[in-house]
Design a protein around this motif. Structure first.
Motif, PDB file in Angstrom:
ATOM      1  N   GLY A 198     -10.207  74.840  -7.583  1.00 20.02           N
ATOM      2  CA  GLY A 198     -10.344  73.468  -7.121  1.00 20.02           C
ATOM      3  C   GLY A 198     -11.783  73.029  -6.965  1.00 20.02           C
ATOM      4  O   GLY A 198     -12.050  71.878  -6.596  1.00 20.02           O
ATOM      5  N   HIS A 223     -10.513  69.998  -4.603  1.00 17.11           N
ATOM      6  CA  HIS A 223      -9.045  70.045  -4.554  1.00 17.11           C
ATOM      7  C   HIS A 223      -8.580  71.397  -4.018  1.00 17.11           C
ATOM      8  O   HIS A 223      -9.350  72.359  -3.954  1.00 17.11           O
ATOM      9  N   ASN A 224      -7.296  71.457  -3.682  1.00 19.90           N
ATOM     10  CA  ASN A 224      -6.719  72.697  -3.171  1.00 19.90           C
ATOM     11  C   ASN A 224      -6.114  73.567  -4.260  1.00 19.90           C
ATOM     12  O   ASN A 224      -5.770  74.720  -4.011  1.00 19.90           O
ATOM     13  N   VAL A 240      -8.548  72.364 -10.874  1.00 18.38           N
ATOM     14  CA  VAL A 240      -8.950  71.063 -11.410  1.00 18.38           C
ATOM     15  C   VAL A 240      -8.345  70.944 -12.804  1.00 18.38           C
ATOM     16  O   VAL A 240      -8.563  71.803 -13.661  1.00 18.38           O
ATOM     17  N   SER A 285     -12.116  63.400 -10.606  1.00 19.18           N
ATOM     18  CA  SER A 285     -11.390  64.623 -10.958  1.00 19.18           C
ATOM     19  C   SER A 285      -9.925  64.514 -10.548  1.00 19.18           C
ATOM     20  O   SER A 285      -9.578  63.853  -9.575  1.00 19.18           O
ATOM     21  N   SER A 314      -6.149  67.009 -10.269  1.00 18.81           N
ATOM     22  CA  SER A 314      -5.824  68.399  -9.962  1.00 18.81           C
ATOM     23  C   SER A 314      -4.334  68.690 -10.116  1.00 18.81           C
ATOM     24  O   SER A 314      -3.493  67.783 -10.154  1.00 18.81           O
ATOM     25  N   ASP A 345      -2.728  69.784  -7.793  1.00 19.89           N
ATOM     26  CA  ASP A 345      -2.108  69.427  -6.513  1.00 19.89           C
ATOM     27  C   ASP A 345      -1.736  67.942  -6.448  1.00 19.89           C
ATOM     28  O   ASP A 345      -1.271  67.456  -5.412  1.00 19.89           O
ATOM     29  N   THR A 353      -3.716  65.328  -6.609  1.00 16.89           N
ATOM     30  CA  THR A 353      -4.721  64.442  -6.001  1.00 16.89           C
ATOM     31  C   THR A 353      -5.775  64.023  -7.014  1.00 16.89           C
ATOM     32  O   THR A 353      -6.004  64.688  -8.027  1.00 16.89           O
ATOM     33  N   ALA A 381      -9.916  62.761  -6.897  1.00 17.38           N
ATOM     34  CA  ALA A 381     -11.118  62.698  -6.049  1.00 17.38           C
ATOM     35  C   ALA A 381     -12.264  62.132  -6.869  1.00 17.38           C
ATOM     36  O   ALA A 381     -12.302  62.272  -8.093  1.00 17.38           O
ATOM     37  N   SER A 417     -10.825  61.057  -1.732  1.00 17.77           N
ATOM     38  CA  SER A 417      -9.671  61.560  -2.475  1.00 17.77           C
ATOM     39  C   SER A 417      -8.390  60.947  -1.934  1.00 17.77           C
ATOM     40  O   SER A 417      -8.349  60.456  -0.800  1.00 17.77           O
TER      41      SER A 417
END
Length: 400
Positions: A105, A124-125, A128, A142, A144, A146, A148, A150, A168
């Motif tokens: 991430g 991110h968690n 990417v 970016s 991800s 997950d 999201t 950002a 994000s």
């Protein structure tokens, strides 16, 4: 597709084979760049000088690298090491920085041509999945796994500011597969089979298109930003209006999206507008590249590679100036796969040699400074001697 005096070059990467350069006018393979096994979104143009490709090696699965090529050699000029495997790449508009998205991430910023990592930050968690530089070049956006999105001001990244203005928001219920941006709007697509329009700074959803029967792997906007094109994992291209109210073409067809009738045999991994908005280029996991006429939604050229599936595609606009594109003459090759040096225009050649030119210029400048300092020192001594002689003559005259 109209011909141009400065033809486009289409570059495709693969997880199984080399990067291949195609002449977009004739559809013929021009050369190969070897040594990279690139994942999805792992190909980027770095200014007019270089090609960057993220590389995943089975021998070192816990670390990653980015290969940097120039245009006339098939082998990598530099191999930039990064602490973890990276997939998506983007480059700053001036070609001085490469941004790489890691599986943790994190986003890494590397200086070109040194390859030094000047900044990394956690965006991110999960891994990417895609990167995009905003239309005005000010933001790095970016997406991800997950779900999201950002974005961060690029000047803060490259100046290594103590804190980042990272914003994000949750965008999708699945992996964000691609991002486009215009004005203050972000367009994202996802494995969750949707295309969404967002207000960039508020993260508010402006619109959602959900009529896709499959995952959407890429998105592109027409030149006027009134229509979007979605890349289906089913091999079809879907064409819709990017405005809240559909265009006349879509209204007449009775739907929010039109599915073009022809298709790839594999999932589409990349879509790019070219030829001044007249054509759309698609690349697929089946190893084929199609060039479409946007007005009719029909394929006007198809070509591909025998090197396996395609993982990403980029289009180099105008790089073909000075190249004998579309010819397979033995002297249009350098013997190793890259472009023959004499085939490059003088301007491009000088650009590609920028690193060496700067080194020589730095040495020349140092030498010139040394010579200037030496000359100043000599003139100072000469002035001292002149002053001494003048003082002697002055004293002699006063005694008389």
């Amino acid at each position: 597709m109209s011909s141009s005096s400065h033809p486009n070059i289409i570059l495709t990467s693969s997880p199984d084979g080399p990067i291949t350069a195609f002449d977009a006018t004739a559809g013929v393979a021009l050369c190969h760049f070897s040594g990279s096994r690139s994942p999805c979104h792992g190909l980027a143009l770095v200014g007019n000088s270089f090609i960057a490709a993220s590389h995943i090696s089975p021998e070192t699965p816990s670390s990653g690298s980015i290969h940097l090529y120039n245009w006339w050699s098939s082998t990598a000029l530099h191999n930039f090491l990064v602490p973890e495997p990276v997939a998506p790449l983007e480059a700053s508009p001036d070609g001085l920085y490469i941004f790489a998205g890691g599986v943790s991430g994190c986003v890494y910023t590397l200086s070109v041509p040194s390859g030094d990592i000047i900044r990394s930050y956690s965006a991110h968690n999960k891994p990417v999945s895609c990167l995009k530089i905003s239309e005005d070049g000010s933001l790095l956006i970016s997406g991800s796994d997950d779900g999201t999105i950002a974005f961060v001001p690029i000047f803060q990244i490259v100046e290594n500011s103590s804190s980042l203005m990272l914003q994000s928001f949750v965008a999708h219920g699945g992996t964000v597969t691609a991002i486009e941006q215009y004005d203050s709007t972000i367009i994202s697509c996802s494995m969750d089979s949707t295309v969404k329009f967002w207000g960039m700074f508020e993260g508010t959803k402006l619109r959602q298109v959900t009529l896709f029967p499959c995952a959407v792997m890429g998105v592109a906007l027409d030149q006027m930003k009134t229509e979007f094109f979605a890349a289906g994992s089913d091999g079809f291209i879907y064409n819709g209006s990017s405005l809240n109210v559909g265009t006349k073409k879509h209204s007449n067809r009775g739907g929010e999206c039109i599915r073009w009738p022809q298709k790839h045999e594999g999932g589409i991994v990349s879509l790019i507008i070219m030829s001044g908005g007249k054509n759309l280029v698609s690349a697929s996991e089946d190893g084929k590249v199609f060039i479409w006429e946007i007005e009719t939604g029909k394929i006007i050229m198809a070509f591909g590679t025998d090197m396996g599936c395609i993982s990403d595609m980029v289009v180099a606009n105008g790089i073909g100036q000075g190249l004998r594109l579309g010819k397979r003459d033995i002297d249009s090759w350098d013997g190793y796969g890259g472009f023959y040096k004499e085939e490059l225009s003088r301007t491009l050649k000088e650009t590609l040699d920028l690193e060496e030119v700067l080194k020589v210029a730095a040495k020349d400048r140092t030498r010139a400074i040394d010579m200037l300092e030496s000359a100043i020192s000599m003139y100072e001594r000469l002035l001292e001697l002149i002053l001494k002689e003048a003082m002697k003559l002055g004293l002699g005259s006063s005694k008389k």
